[in-house]
Enzyme design. Structure first.
Site, PDB file in Angstrom:
ATOM      1  N   ASP A  29      -1.385   0.611  -4.623  1.00  0.00           N
ATOM      2  CA  ASP A  29      -2.829   1.254  -5.216  1.00  0.00           C
ATOM      3  C   ASP A  29      -2.640   2.711  -5.363  1.00  0.00           C
ATOM      4  O   ASP A  29      -3.182   3.479  -6.291  1.00  0.00           O
ATOM      5  CB  ASP A  29      -3.834   1.313  -3.845  1.00  0.00           C
ATOM      6  CG  ASP A  29      -3.234   1.606  -2.575  1.00  0.00           C
ATOM      7  OD1 ASP A  29      -1.910   1.853  -2.387  1.00  0.00           O
ATOM      8  OD2 ASP A  29      -4.065   1.740  -1.692  1.00  0.00           O
ATOM      9  N   HIS A  30      -1.612   3.460  -5.015  1.00  0.00           N
ATOM     10  CA  HIS A  30      -1.414   4.858  -5.106  1.00  0.00           C
ATOM     11  C   HIS A  30      -0.018   5.249  -4.470  1.00  0.00           C
ATOM     12  O   HIS A  30       0.510   4.467  -3.876  1.00  0.00           O
ATOM     13  CB  HIS A  30      -2.468   5.692  -4.427  1.00  0.00           C
ATOM     14  CG  HIS A  30      -2.630   5.072  -2.792  1.00  0.00           C
ATOM     15  ND1 HIS A  30      -1.781   5.628  -1.907  1.00  0.00           N
ATOM     16  CD2 HIS A  30      -3.538   4.488  -2.119  1.00  0.00           C
ATOM     17  CE1 HIS A  30      -2.247   4.979  -0.754  1.00  0.00           C
ATOM     18  NE2 HIS A  30      -3.139   4.520  -0.958  1.00  0.00           N
ATOM     19  N   ASP A  67       2.460   2.429   3.308  1.00  0.00           N
ATOM     20  CA  ASP A  67       1.479   3.910   3.459  1.00  0.00           C
ATOM     21  C   ASP A  67       1.410   4.519   4.710  1.00  0.00           C
ATOM     22  O   ASP A  67       1.354   5.489   4.868  1.00  0.00           O
ATOM     23  CB  ASP A  67      -0.058   3.047   3.018  1.00  0.00           C
ATOM     24  CG  ASP A  67      -1.098   3.959   3.027  1.00  0.00           C
ATOM     25  OD1 ASP A  67      -1.282   4.905   2.201  1.00  0.00           O
ATOM     26  OD2 ASP A  67      -1.896   4.047   3.774  1.00  0.00           O
ATOM     27  N   TYR A 109      -9.913  -9.318   7.715  1.00  0.00           N
ATOM     28  CA  TYR A 109      -8.899  -8.116   7.433  1.00  0.00           C
ATOM     29  C   TYR A 109      -8.480  -7.870   9.163  1.00  0.00           C
ATOM     30  O   TYR A 109      -9.327  -7.620   9.866  1.00  0.00           O
ATOM     31  CB  TYR A 109      -9.134  -6.927   7.058  1.00  0.00           C
ATOM     32  CG  TYR A 109      -7.950  -5.678   7.199  1.00  0.00           C
ATOM     33  CD1 TYR A 109      -7.052  -5.876   6.393  1.00  0.00           C
ATOM     34  CD2 TYR A 109      -8.371  -4.885   8.011  1.00  0.00           C
ATOM     35  CE1 TYR A 109      -5.945  -5.049   6.453  1.00  0.00           C
ATOM     36  CE2 TYR A 109      -7.374  -3.945   8.054  1.00  0.00           C
ATOM     37  CZ  TYR A 109      -6.210  -4.047   7.464  1.00  0.00           C
ATOM     38  OH  TYR A 109      -5.155  -3.292   7.541  1.00  0.00           O
ATOM     39  N   HIS A 142      -2.659  11.005   0.126  1.00  0.00           N
ATOM     40  CA  HIS A 142      -3.108  10.515  -1.181  1.00  0.00           C
ATOM     41  C   HIS A 142      -4.410  10.902  -1.525  1.00  0.00           C
ATOM     42  O   HIS A 142      -5.019  11.044  -0.322  1.00  0.00           O
ATOM     43  CB  HIS A 142      -2.519   9.483  -1.496  1.00  0.00           C
ATOM     44  CG  HIS A 142      -3.024   8.397  -0.420  1.00  0.00           C
ATOM     45  ND1 HIS A 142      -4.314   7.679  -0.703  1.00  0.00           N
ATOM     46  CD2 HIS A 142      -2.378   7.945   0.539  1.00  0.00           C
ATOM     47  CE1 HIS A 142      -4.378   6.990   0.472  1.00  0.00           C
ATOM     48  NE2 HIS A 142      -3.501   6.970   1.160  1.00  0.00           N
ATOM     49  N   THR A 169      -7.155   4.238  -1.030  1.00  0.00           N
ATOM     50  CA  THR A 169      -6.780   2.841  -1.190  1.00  0.00           C
ATOM     51  C   THR A 169      -7.999   1.771  -1.485  1.00  0.00           C
ATOM     52  O   THR A 169      -7.845   0.974  -2.443  1.00  0.00           O
ATOM     53  CB  THR A 169      -6.716   2.562   0.428  1.00  0.00           C
ATOM     54  OG1 THR A 169      -5.165   3.331   0.795  1.00  0.00           O
ATOM     55  CG2 THR A 169      -6.155   0.978   0.605  1.00  0.00           C
ATOM     56  N   ASP A 177       0.762  -1.285   0.033  1.00  0.00           N
ATOM     57  CA  ASP A 177       0.059   0.108   0.093  1.00  0.00           C
ATOM     58  C   ASP A 177       0.937   1.417   0.005  1.00  0.00           C
ATOM     59  O   ASP A 177       1.639   1.378   0.679  1.00  0.00           O
ATOM     60  CB  ASP A 177      -0.856  -0.026   1.041  1.00  0.00           C
ATOM     61  CG  ASP A 177      -2.112   0.783   1.148  1.00  0.00           C
ATOM     62  OD1 ASP A 177      -1.894   2.031   0.732  1.00  0.00           O
ATOM     63  OD2 ASP A 177      -3.406   0.556   1.512  1.00  0.00           O
ATOM     64  N   ASN A 205     -13.171   5.841   0.507  1.00  0.00           N
ATOM     65  CA  ASN A 205     -13.267   4.866   1.664  1.00  0.00           C
ATOM     66  C   ASN A 205     -14.087   5.264   2.746  1.00  0.00           C
ATOM     67  O   ASN A 205     -14.469   4.594   3.780  1.00  0.00           O
ATOM     68  CB  ASN A 205     -11.798   5.264   2.408  1.00  0.00           C
ATOM     69  CG  ASN A 205     -10.397   4.935   1.561  1.00  0.00           C
ATOM     70  OD1 ASN A 205     -10.630   4.072   0.572  1.00  0.00           O
ATOM     71  ND2 ASN A 205      -9.220   5.111   2.109  1.00  0.00           N
ATOM     72  N   HIS A 239       2.292   8.305   5.798  1.00  0.00           N
ATOM     73  CA  HIS A 239       1.095   9.250   6.419  1.00  0.00           C
ATOM     74  C   HIS A 239       1.865  10.006   7.584  1.00  0.00           C
ATOM     75  O   HIS A 239       1.613  11.199   7.659  1.00  0.00           O
ATOM     76  CB  HIS A 239       0.015   8.539   6.837  1.00  0.00           C
ATOM     77  CG  HIS A 239      -1.070   8.099   5.687  1.00  0.00           C
ATOM     78  ND1 HIS A 239      -1.533   9.137   4.908  1.00  0.00           N
ATOM     79  CD2 HIS A 239      -1.461   6.977   5.145  1.00  0.00           C
ATOM     80  CE1 HIS A 239      -2.651   8.749   3.925  1.00  0.00           C
ATOM     81  NE2 HIS A 239      -2.409   7.416   4.047  1.00  0.00           N
TER      82      HIS A 239
HETATM   83 ZN   LIG Z   1      -3.231   5.834   2.843  1.00  0.00          ZN
END
Ligand SMILES: [Zn+2]
Ligand SMILES: *[C@@H]1O[C@H](CO)[C@@H](O)[C@H](O)[C@H]1NC(C)=O
Ligand SMILES: *[C@@H]1O[C@H](CO)[C@@H](O)[C@H](O)[C@H]1NC(C)=O
Ligand SMILES: *[C@@H]1O[C@H](CO)[C@@H](O)[C@H](O)[C@H]1NC(C)=O
Ligand SMILES: *[C@@H]1O[C@H](CO)[C@@H](O)[C@H](O)[C@H]1NC(C)=O
Ligand SMILES: *[C@@H]1O[C@H](CO)[C@@H](O)[C@H](O)[C@H]1NC(C)=O
Ligand SMILES: *[C@@H]1O[C@H](CO)[C@@H](O)[C@H](O)[C@H]1NC(C)=O
Ligand SMILES: *[C@@H]1O[C@H](CO)[C@@H](O)[C@H](O)[C@H]1NC(C)=O
Length: 456
Positions: free
Chosen positions: A240-241, A192, A157, A339, A73, A37, A94, A196
């Site tokens: 994803d990004h 990810d 998850y 993002h 995401t 991620d 999200n 952040h």
């Molecule tokens: Zn994120």
């Protein structure tokens, strides 16, 4: 060059035909799709990734994958496995709200199939194909019963499950299941989470985080080799990004422009989704002059290039912050990296690397769209793709069983053809000139030539 390619392709199809006469499962194509991620494309240029670079050396690399708007995401992971823009697969953020059913969605409350059923992800198609199963070590949606189907093997998850446990379990499923697992996913939260926390420009922290990511890739390759899967399994590593640097000096406070009693905020930053409680036009007019670093759109005016309009879950007004700016309400706590911004920004793009029998070795390509990944995966697995927004042709150069001309080659062919044409034209002109020289000269020449009887 081209001839060689053609011969290779012919030879390869021969091999495939030879192998496929063996009905054993072991020759069914298999694919493991891995996402780290928030792996921004240019991390690859700016940091060391010894394990990933080895993987790429024996496989293919797409330096920039143009992902889908909004660059978040859940929406992007669902686009990778469906080949659809967000407006078409329905996971548009999200955090979502559906007016007609009054349902809410968030990344912590995502199990209602309602949100996922507008599309059919590849693990469902693969599983319904017959005599194959799918497995997932997490990936948004894989623990949800989409069209009444979950992967045969999946994990609920939980960020608390270590990478090692996810890897152990997914590879166990890949190596010993019946019917065989032919499609599998593996998801990991880094880089990810740290992106952040520290921001991508914090090279000190990011280099240690990215080293751990690379070590995980090393563990993955090692594990596949130990289990004898390395040569037969196709592996895609992507994300994803990307991530961009934010700052508490770059805030857009909505409270200074509109009164919070006048709207419901469905999603906040960097793309805010606004459900007005008052006259939409009047609220829009206030927001339009709110801040230079904010683009404000009525739903019907959202730029077509975003492919982000035709879905009930997209709210009547959306606000898009400029790169690095953060939309806030009354709070001041912000992330140092984020993002979700315009998908034309290179900082929002991930990369894609792939290895395995379906892929070339040592081939690099500048870019593809993230929606192109889906038709490529269907091709590798021999699945009929669902209607989608991807273009299979964009990934042909990555695949060993495809005939492809990339741009430099095409230019080479054109130049080659021009050279041949010019030479021919030149020859023709020279010959014509010879024929059309005035009579006296020819006679003179002929007389000269007459000296040598052999010329006749
Ligand atoms: Zn994120
Ligand atoms: C077919 O596969 C089986 C098991 O994988 C193997 O033992 C056998 O030699 C293969 N046959 C051919 C003709 O390749
Ligand atoms: C699945 O495999 C079984 C036995 O291995 C076979 O009898 C059956 O025809 C297969 N089904 C499909 C849809 O290929
Ligand atoms: C992974 O597999 C082990 C052994 O089968 C099992 O005990 C464990 O619960 C699995 N982990 C997850 C997250 O499913
Ligand atoms: C917001 O609107 C409510 C109701 O119209 C009003 O009572 C309140 O004073 C307003 N707040 C601000 C900050 O303008
Ligand atoms: C909203 O306000 C605009 C201008 O202020 C007005 O022309 C329009 O009729 C209003 N719409 C509604 C649904 O009240
Ligand atoms: C921030 O705004 C929310 C409503 O938007 C309110 O419930 C909360 O009390 C506010 N917090 C502060 C610190 O003003
Ligand atoms: C994307 O694909 C879906 C399904 O085929 C289609 O309905 C939609 O119109 C496509 N979007 C664009 C922008 O072409």
């Amino acid at each position: 060059m081209l001839m060689m390619k053609l011969l290779l392709i012919l030879a390869f199809s021969g091999l495939v035909a030879g192998f496929s006469s063996n009905s054993s499962d072991s020759f069914l194509p298999k694919l493991l799709l891995v996402s780290f991620d928030g792996f921004r494309a240019d991390y690859l240029q700016n940091y060391d990734f010894p394990h990933l670079q080895n993987f790429i050396k024996e496989g293919v690399l797409v330096e920039h994958v143009k992902n889908v708007f909004i660059t978040k995401t859940f929406p992007n992971h669902y686009s990778i496995v469906t080949g659809l823009y967000e407006e078409s697969h329905g996971v548009v953020a999200n955090s979502m709200y559906d007016v007609s059913t009054e349902k809410h969605f968030s990344d912590a409350d995502d199990k209602d199939p309602f949100w996922w059923n507008e599309a059919v992800p590849i693990w469902v198609t693969n599983q319904l194909h017959g005599n194959r199963s799918s497995a997932a070590a997490m990936w948004p949606g894989t623990d949800v019963s989409i069209h009444n189907t979950t992967p045969s093997y999946f994990m609920n998850y939980s960020p608390a499950v270590s990478f090692e446990e996810r890897l152990n379990n997914i590879t166990t499923w890949l190596s010993s299941s019946s019917p065989p697992v032919t499609f599998a996913t593996l998801y990991w939260e880094e880089p990810d989470a740290s992106g952040h926390k520290y921001g991508p420009e914090d090279t000190k922290h990011m280099s240690s985080v990215l080293k751990k990511v690379d070590d995980h890739i090393g563990d993955l390759v090692h594990k596949l080799k130990m289990l004898g899967l390395w040569k037969t399994l196709n592996v895609i590593i992507t994300s994803d990004h990307g991530m961009t640097q934010c700052s508490k000096e770059r805030l857009i406070n909505l409270d200074t422009c509109i009164n919070h009693t006048q709207y419901t905020l469905i999603d906040v930053t960097p793309v805010a989704a606004i459900l007005p409680k008052m006259n939409v036009t009047q609220l829009y007019n206030k927001l339009k002059v709110c801040n230079h670093h904010l683009s404000v759109y009525l739903k019907e005016d959202i730029p077509a290039r975003f492919h982000y309009q035709h879905n009930d879950r997209i709210q009547p007004i959306i606000l898009v912050a400029d790169e690095g700016w953060t939309i806030v309400i009354n709070e001041t706590l912000i992330k140092l990296g984020d993002h979700g911004y315009d998908n034309a920004l290179p900082s929002m793009h991930p990369f894609l690397a792939a290895h395995g029998p379906a892929f070339h070795k040592g081939y690099k390509q500048r870019t593809i769209d993230s929606v192109d990944i889906y038709p490529m995966m269907c091709h590798i697995l021999g699945l009929e793709p669902q209607p989608n927004n991807g273009t299979f042709g964009n990934t042909k150069c990555l695949l060993v069983d495809q005939w492809c001309i990339n741009l430099p080659e095409a230019i080479g062919i054109v130049i080659g053809a021009l050279l041949v044409l010019t030479t021919l034209t030149g020859l023709i002109i020279i010959m014509k000139n010879r024929q059309s020289v005035p009579q006296p000269f020819s006679r003179l020449q002929l007389q000269d030539d007459d000296d040598d009887p052999l010329i006749e």
